[in-house]
Motif scaffolding. Structure first.
Motif, PDB file in Angstrom:
ATOM      1  N   CYS A   1       0.842  -1.054  -0.014  1.00 31.38           N
ATOM      2  CA  CYS A   1      -0.021   0.111  -0.032  1.00 31.38           C
ATOM      3  C   CYS A   1       0.998   1.217   0.107  1.00 31.38           C
ATOM      4  O   CYS A   1       1.607   1.365   0.916  1.00 31.38           O
ATOM      5  CB  CYS A   1      -1.017  -0.072   1.177  1.00 31.38           C
ATOM      6  N   THR A   2       0.339   2.300  -0.926  1.00 26.05           N
ATOM      7  CA  THR A   2       1.107   3.568  -1.102  1.00 26.05           C
ATOM      8  C   THR A   2       0.624   4.508  -0.368  1.00 26.05           C
ATOM      9  O   THR A   2       0.793   5.803  -0.794  1.00 26.05           O
ATOM     10  CB  THR A   2       1.532   3.812  -2.446  1.00 26.05           C
ATOM     11  N   ARG A   3      -0.729   4.685   0.379  1.00 20.68           N
ATOM     12  CA  ARG A   3      -1.058   5.515   0.687  1.00 20.68           C
ATOM     13  C   ARG A   3      -0.465   6.223   1.944  1.00 20.68           C
ATOM     14  O   ARG A   3      -0.034   5.801   3.027  1.00 20.68           O
ATOM     15  CB  ARG A   3      -2.718   4.999   1.411  1.00 20.68           C
ATOM     16  N   PRO A   4      -0.048   7.419   1.944  1.00 20.78           N
ATOM     17  CA  PRO A   4       0.831   8.074   2.870  1.00 20.78           C
ATOM     18  C   PRO A   4       0.278   8.752   4.144  1.00 20.78           C
ATOM     19  O   PRO A   4       0.926   8.894   4.936  1.00 20.78           O
ATOM     20  CB  PRO A   4       1.383   9.384   1.865  1.00 20.78           C
ATOM     21  N   ASP A   5      -1.002   8.577   4.243  1.00 24.37           N
ATOM     22  CA  ASP A   5      -1.581   9.403   5.454  1.00 24.37           C
ATOM     23  C   ASP A   5      -2.348   8.251   6.391  1.00 24.37           C
ATOM     24  O   ASP A   5      -3.144   8.626   7.082  1.00 24.37           O
ATOM     25  CB  ASP A   5      -2.557  10.499   4.844  1.00 24.37           C
ATOM     26  N   CYS A   6      -2.056   7.193   6.210  1.00 26.16           N
ATOM     27  CA  CYS A   6      -2.707   6.152   7.055  1.00 26.16           C
ATOM     28  C   CYS A   6      -2.239   5.861   8.514  1.00 26.16           C
ATOM     29  O   CYS A   6      -0.881   5.666   8.528  1.00 26.16           O
ATOM     30  CB  CYS A   6      -2.559   4.688   6.529  1.00 26.16           C
ATOM     31  N   PRO A   7      -2.724   6.359   9.340  1.00 26.12           N
ATOM     32  CA  PRO A   7      -2.355   6.321  10.814  1.00 26.12           C
ATOM     33  C   PRO A   7      -2.144   4.760  11.260  1.00 26.12           C
ATOM     34  O   PRO A   7      -1.723   4.513  12.243  1.00 26.12           O
ATOM     35  CB  PRO A   7      -3.392   6.933  11.676  1.00 26.12           C
ATOM     36  N   GLN A   8      -2.575   3.773  10.636  1.00 26.55           N
ATOM     37  CA  GLN A   8      -2.686   2.408  10.942  1.00 26.55           C
ATOM     38  C   GLN A   8      -1.546   1.790  10.286  1.00 26.55           C
ATOM     39  O   GLN A   8      -1.200   0.599  10.917  1.00 26.55           O
ATOM     40  CB  GLN A   8      -3.920   1.673  10.631  1.00 26.55           C
ATOM     41  N   ARG A   9      -0.637   2.251   9.713  1.00 28.74           N
ATOM     42  CA  ARG A   9       0.516   1.887   8.872  1.00 28.74           C
ATOM     43  C   ARG A   9       1.420   1.180   9.983  1.00 28.74           C
ATOM     44  O   ARG A   9       1.895   1.738  10.810  1.00 28.74           O
ATOM     45  CB  ARG A   9       1.134   2.747   7.891  1.00 28.74           C
ATOM     46  N   SER A  10       1.874  -0.176   9.698  1.00 32.80           N
ATOM     47  CA  SER A  10       2.882  -0.797  10.489  1.00 32.80           C
ATOM     48  C   SER A  10       4.107  -0.838   9.629  1.00 32.80           C
ATOM     49  O   SER A  10       5.072  -1.381  10.408  1.00 32.80           O
ATOM     50  CB  SER A  10       2.516  -2.234  10.825  1.00 32.80           C
ATOM     51  N   ALA A  11       4.131  -0.837   8.571  1.00 33.78           N
ATOM     52  CA  ALA A  11       5.374  -0.758   7.646  1.00 33.78           C
ATOM     53  C   ALA A  11       5.381  -0.255   6.477  1.00 33.78           C
ATOM     54  O   ALA A  11       4.343   0.213   5.971  1.00 33.78           O
ATOM     55  CB  ALA A  11       5.849  -2.510   7.238  1.00 33.78           C
ATOM     56  N   PRO A  12       6.805   0.336   6.106  1.00 34.56           N
ATOM     57  CA  PRO A  12       6.671   1.234   4.746  1.00 34.56           C
ATOM     58  C   PRO A  12       6.525   0.297   3.557  1.00 34.56           C
ATOM     59  O   PRO A  12       6.506  -0.994   3.432  1.00 34.56           O
ATOM     60  CB  PRO A  12       8.170   1.790   4.522  1.00 34.56           C
ATOM     61  N   PRO A  13       6.034   0.864   2.327  1.00 33.97           N
ATOM     62  CA  PRO A  13       5.815   0.156   1.265  1.00 33.97           C
ATOM     63  C   PRO A  13       7.055  -0.315   0.710  1.00 33.97           C
ATOM     64  O   PRO A  13       8.091   0.174   0.812  1.00 33.97           O
ATOM     65  CB  PRO A  13       5.151   0.962   0.272  1.00 33.97           C
ATOM     66  N   ALA A  14       7.092  -1.733   0.116  1.00 31.05           N
ATOM     67  CA  ALA A  14       8.218  -2.273  -0.303  1.00 31.05           C
ATOM     68  C   ALA A  14       8.670  -1.516  -1.546  1.00 31.05           C
ATOM     69  O   ALA A  14       8.062  -0.824  -2.305  1.00 31.05           O
ATOM     70  CB  ALA A  14       7.702  -3.716  -0.929  1.00 31.05           C
ATOM     71  N   GLY A  15       9.886  -1.509  -1.611  1.00 31.50           N
ATOM     72  CA  GLY A  15      10.754  -0.780  -2.746  1.00 31.50           C
ATOM     73  C   GLY A  15      10.638   0.729  -2.832  1.00 31.50           C
ATOM     74  O   GLY A  15      11.559   1.422  -3.964  1.00 31.50           O
ATOM     75  N   ARG A  16      10.234   1.426  -1.585  1.00 30.17           N
ATOM     76  CA  ARG A  16      10.490   2.897  -1.595  1.00 30.17           C
ATOM     77  C   ARG A  16      11.717   3.240  -0.827  1.00 30.17           C
ATOM     78  O   ARG A  16      11.831   2.699   0.339  1.00 30.17           O
ATOM     79  CB  ARG A  16       9.047   3.223  -0.982  1.00 30.17           C
TER      80      ARG A  16
END
Length: 460
Positions: free
Chosen positions: A426-441
């Protein structure tokens, strides 16, 4: 029905050598030619029933040891292991591996077990076996027309004799197959839900099974007996590399037939269209469980009489999926191994037994209407662990209008939960639930600022 051929060259060779016999001496004892015995030991001829009986009579061994399993999983399985960089300097061709298996089958099996233990390849191989079965199921879009047609004809035949399907199946098993059904107390069958006792000619079912599960278990046994030829053909046509895949696939096809017997295609589709795919009503009308109906909804792809293209997922509280079928939906929500925690599928565990609805929107703009409910496959004993899963059904929002569950929901422009296919995808930048960065970025750090998530990456 064709008899399954038994190739057991390695086992026959072990018996011969343990008895100190030459091929000529053993061939004489078995009343075959030495050249024919040589072909048996090289797995170029199967063991016939007559030779198997002679082996059992003349040599002290357990006939159950004569399995067709090739040491190490066979040449191709050994070649996959030997493709590891550790063996890059060795030039091992197929002929050498065949000779190795023939000359030292136990050594080949020992190598395979040791390699799998040290490399962690055992679970991966099992996962690969399941992945191969999933690919084959999706190749058919989880619709097997021949099985559906046979199950539908059988269901119509049973309806003529009994109004109660379970009673009709039990009577057919008794009369046609000399197999009775016996419900056993949990103390007698403590760690099994179903057992086939061929000596007693009984299909033994645990009292823990609810009525829908008992019917399904009985229908599954009938599938084993009356749809074996069709199932064998589908398994053979899949041409799996691993025996585990064949067995997983056979189990799926047997369950498919059982569900099709409980919910015959034409009657089930008419009921779906007449009730707006109301799962609770479908459960009551066909005497099935929520999960059984949900799975059946993914199979409705008969040419000229197609149902809506649903997908189905079954997950545990950790988000691990134990069942997932895309059917004809082509939904990426099924193909992804990871799931977004914002998807309300996961909140079904907070409201056991209640239907949880959700409208979700993926990054590509596609919208999906989903429903979910918890299920417990069977009752548990007091104080014991009871399994609990969330079963989710989904459909393209553009096709969801006929659903009773979607009434009053704006399927076109209404509010939808923005989700992804797991944080790494996922590449949504404003997700407060994110637990890991997107792969390859590439991650970017700014010590003067702190956003909703600790991960900021280049190219947002």
């Amino acid at each position: 029905m064709a008899e399954q051929k038994l190739f057991a060259g390695a086992a026959v060779r072990r018996i011969r050598r343990s008895n100190g016999l030459t091929q000529t001496a053993m061939a004489e004892a078995l009343a075959v030619s030495p050249s024919y015995l040589n072909l048996i030991e090289r797995n170029q001829r199967p063991l016939t029933a007559a030779i198997l009986l002679r082996l059992a009579e003349r040599f002290d061994f357990d006939a159950r040891s004569l399995t067709g399993a090739t040491p190490g999983g066979g040449v191709e399985a050994l070649r996959r292991r030997l493709a590891d960089p550790l063996f890059a300097d060795l030039n091992l061709d197929k002929l050498q591996l065949e000779d190795w298996i023939a000359a030292a089958p136990d050594a080949a099996e020992a190598f395979a077990r040791a390699f799998d233990r040290l490399s962690g390849a055992g679970p991966a191989q099992e996962a690969d076996a399941i992945a191969a079965v999933r690919a084959e199921i999706e190749r058919w879009r989880n619709h097997f027309a021949d099985l559906d047609a046979q199950a539908e004809a059988l269901a119509d035949e049973l309806r003529l004799a009994y109004a109660d399907l379970y009673g009709a199946i039990a009577e057919r098993l008794r009369v046609k197959h000399q197999l009775s059904i016996r419900i056993l107390p949990v103390d007698v069958l403590p760690d099994r839900l179903k057992r086939l006792d061929l000596h007693a000619r009984q299909l033994q079912l645990s009292e823990l099974l609810d009525p829908a599960s008992r019917t399904f278990a009985a229908a599954s046994e009938l599938a084993n007996l009356e749809a074996r030829a069709e199932i064998d053909g589908l398994v053979k046509g899949a041409n799996f590399a691993e025996r585990a895949s064949e067995r997983f696939y056979r189990r799926h096809l047997t369950s498919y037939f059982a569900a099709a017997l409980m919910m015959p295609y034409a009657r089930f589709l008419r009921a779906c269209e007449g009730t707006g795919y109301d799962i609770e009503l479908l459960q009551r009308r066909f005497g099935a469980g929520f999960e059984q109906v949900a799975h059946r909804l993914t199979t409705l792809q008969r040419v000229g009489a197609r149902g809506l293209p649903f997908f189905m997922l079954r997950i545990d509280r950790a988000g691990q999926s134990s069942k997932r079928y895309a059917g004809a939906s082509a939904s990426p929500l099924v193909e992804s191994d990871a799931r977004c925690p914002l998807w309300r599928l996961h909140t079904a565990f907070d409201r056991p037994g209640h239907l949880v609805k959700d409208m979700v929107e993926l990054e590509d703009g596609s919208r999906w209407f989903t429903i979910a409910r918890t299920v417990q496959p069977q009752a548990g004993r007091e104080g014991g662990i009871r399994a609990e899963f969330a079963v989710g059904l989904g459909i393209d929002a553009q096709l969801a209008a006929p659903l009773a569950a979607a009434r009053g929901i704006d399927l076109g422009a209404g509010e939808a939960t923005p989700i992804g296919l797991g944080c790494r995808a996922c590449t949504r930048p404003d997700c407060p639930q994110r637990s890991a960065p997107p792969a390859g970025r590439v991650l970017v750090f700014n010590e003067r600022e702190r956003g909703l998530t600790p991960f900021v990456w280049a190219g947002e």
